[in-house]
Design a protein around this motif. Structure first.
Motif, PDB file in Angstrom:
ATOM      1  N   GLN A 100       4.216  29.471 -30.741  1.00 55.33           N
ATOM      2  CA  GLN A 100       4.055  30.818 -31.300  1.00 55.33           C
ATOM      3  C   GLN A 100       2.583  31.232 -31.311  1.00 55.33           C
ATOM      4  OE1 GLN A 100       6.780  32.632 -32.209  1.00 55.33           O
ATOM      5  NE2 GLN A 100       5.434  34.377 -32.462  1.00 55.33           N
ATOM      6  N   ALA A 140       1.574  32.077 -27.785  1.00 53.43           N
ATOM      7  CA  ALA A 140       2.162  33.361 -27.390  1.00 53.43           C
ATOM      8  C   ALA A 140       1.383  34.524 -27.998  1.00 53.43           C
ATOM      9  CB  ALA A 140       3.632  33.425 -27.809  1.00 53.43           C
ATOM     10  N   ASP A 141       0.959  34.392 -29.244  1.00 58.39           N
ATOM     11  CA  ASP A 141       0.165  35.441 -29.887  1.00 58.39           C
ATOM     12  C   ASP A 141      -1.175  35.626 -29.175  1.00 58.39           C
ATOM     13  OD1 ASP A 141       2.199  35.813 -31.689  1.00 58.39           O
ATOM     14  OD2 ASP A 141       1.243  34.631 -33.290  1.00 58.39           O
ATOM     15  N   THR A 142      -1.820  34.527 -28.794  1.00 59.63           N
ATOM     16  CA  THR A 142      -3.087  34.602 -28.071  1.00 59.63           C
ATOM     17  C   THR A 142      -2.898  35.286 -26.724  1.00 59.63           C
ATOM     18  OG1 THR A 142      -3.832  32.572 -29.123  1.00 59.63           O
ATOM     19  CG2 THR A 142      -4.983  33.245 -27.123  1.00 59.63           C
ATOM     20  N   GLU A 197      -0.571  37.342 -25.892  1.00 59.82           N
ATOM     21  CA  GLU A 197      -0.235  38.748 -26.105  1.00 59.82           C
ATOM     22  C   GLU A 197      -1.498  39.577 -26.334  1.00 59.82           C
ATOM     23  OE1 GLU A 197       2.495  41.516 -29.069  1.00 59.82           O
ATOM     24  OE2 GLU A 197       2.715  39.344 -29.090  1.00 59.82           O
ATOM     25  N   THR A 214      -3.104  40.020 -23.025  1.00 61.53           N
ATOM     26  CA  THR A 214      -2.335  40.974 -22.229  1.00 61.53           C
ATOM     27  C   THR A 214      -2.650  42.401 -22.649  1.00 61.53           C
ATOM     28  OG1 THR A 214      -0.569  39.354 -21.969  1.00 61.53           O
ATOM     29  CG2 THR A 214       0.006  41.644 -21.555  1.00 61.53           C
ATOM     30  N   ASP A 215      -2.760  42.644 -23.945  1.00 59.24           N
ATOM     31  CA  ASP A 215      -3.092  43.990 -24.415  1.00 59.24           C
ATOM     32  C   ASP A 215      -4.458  44.429 -23.910  1.00 59.24           C
ATOM     33  OD1 ASP A 215      -0.679  44.084 -25.736  1.00 59.24           O
ATOM     34  OD2 ASP A 215      -1.527  43.547 -27.695  1.00 59.24           O
ATOM     35  N   LYS A 247      -4.108  45.208 -20.221  1.00 60.91           N
ATOM     36  CA  LYS A 247      -3.383  46.465 -20.012  1.00 60.91           C
ATOM     37  C   LYS A 247      -4.295  47.663 -20.246  1.00 60.91           C
ATOM     38  CE  LYS A 247       1.353  45.078 -20.988  1.00 60.91           C
ATOM     39  NZ  LYS A 247       2.488  45.187 -21.895  1.00 60.91           N
TER      40      LYS A 247
END
Length: 107
Positions: free
Chosen positions: A34, A37-39, A41, A44-45, A48
């Motif tokens: 988890q 995954a937060d890192t 994400e 990714t932001d 983007k």
């Protein structure tokens, strides 16, 4: 005899709890996944947002001459024919690119 059954059941319960908390696929591994995954994400932001800025810049460069002119001024220091160019030695400007450091002035 009941004493041994209870002891065996308590030991089995302890082993199952150990496996739940520390074993493969347990709570600790879930928390680690988890966190990763937060890192990812967050990364990714950021990427983007960068891609959106680059896409907008591509659209500007395809559709308008203003963006091309601005890019030519800031990146390679180009000056139009109806402009005057003044170079002041020793003056440090906080802008980016050669045009920002050259002191281009429009009449």
């Amino acid at each position: 005899m009941w004493k041994w059954v209870i002891v065996v059941l308590v030991v089995m319960l302890g082993l199952m709890q150990y496996r739940l908390w520390f074993g493969e696929g347990g709570i600790r591994e879930f928390n680690d996944i988890q966190a990763r995954a937060d890192t990812l994400e967050g990364n990714t932001d950021t990427l983007k947002a960068r891609n959106d800025r680059l896409a907008a810049e591509v659209v500007d460069l395809k559709n308008g001459l203003d963006a091309i002119e601005e890019r030519a001024r800031s990146d390679i220091g180009m000056v139009r024919q109806d402009e005057q160019f003044f170079w002041v030695p020793g003056v440090d400007d906080s802008g980016d690119g050669p045009a920002a450091r050259t002191g281009v002035v429009q009449p």
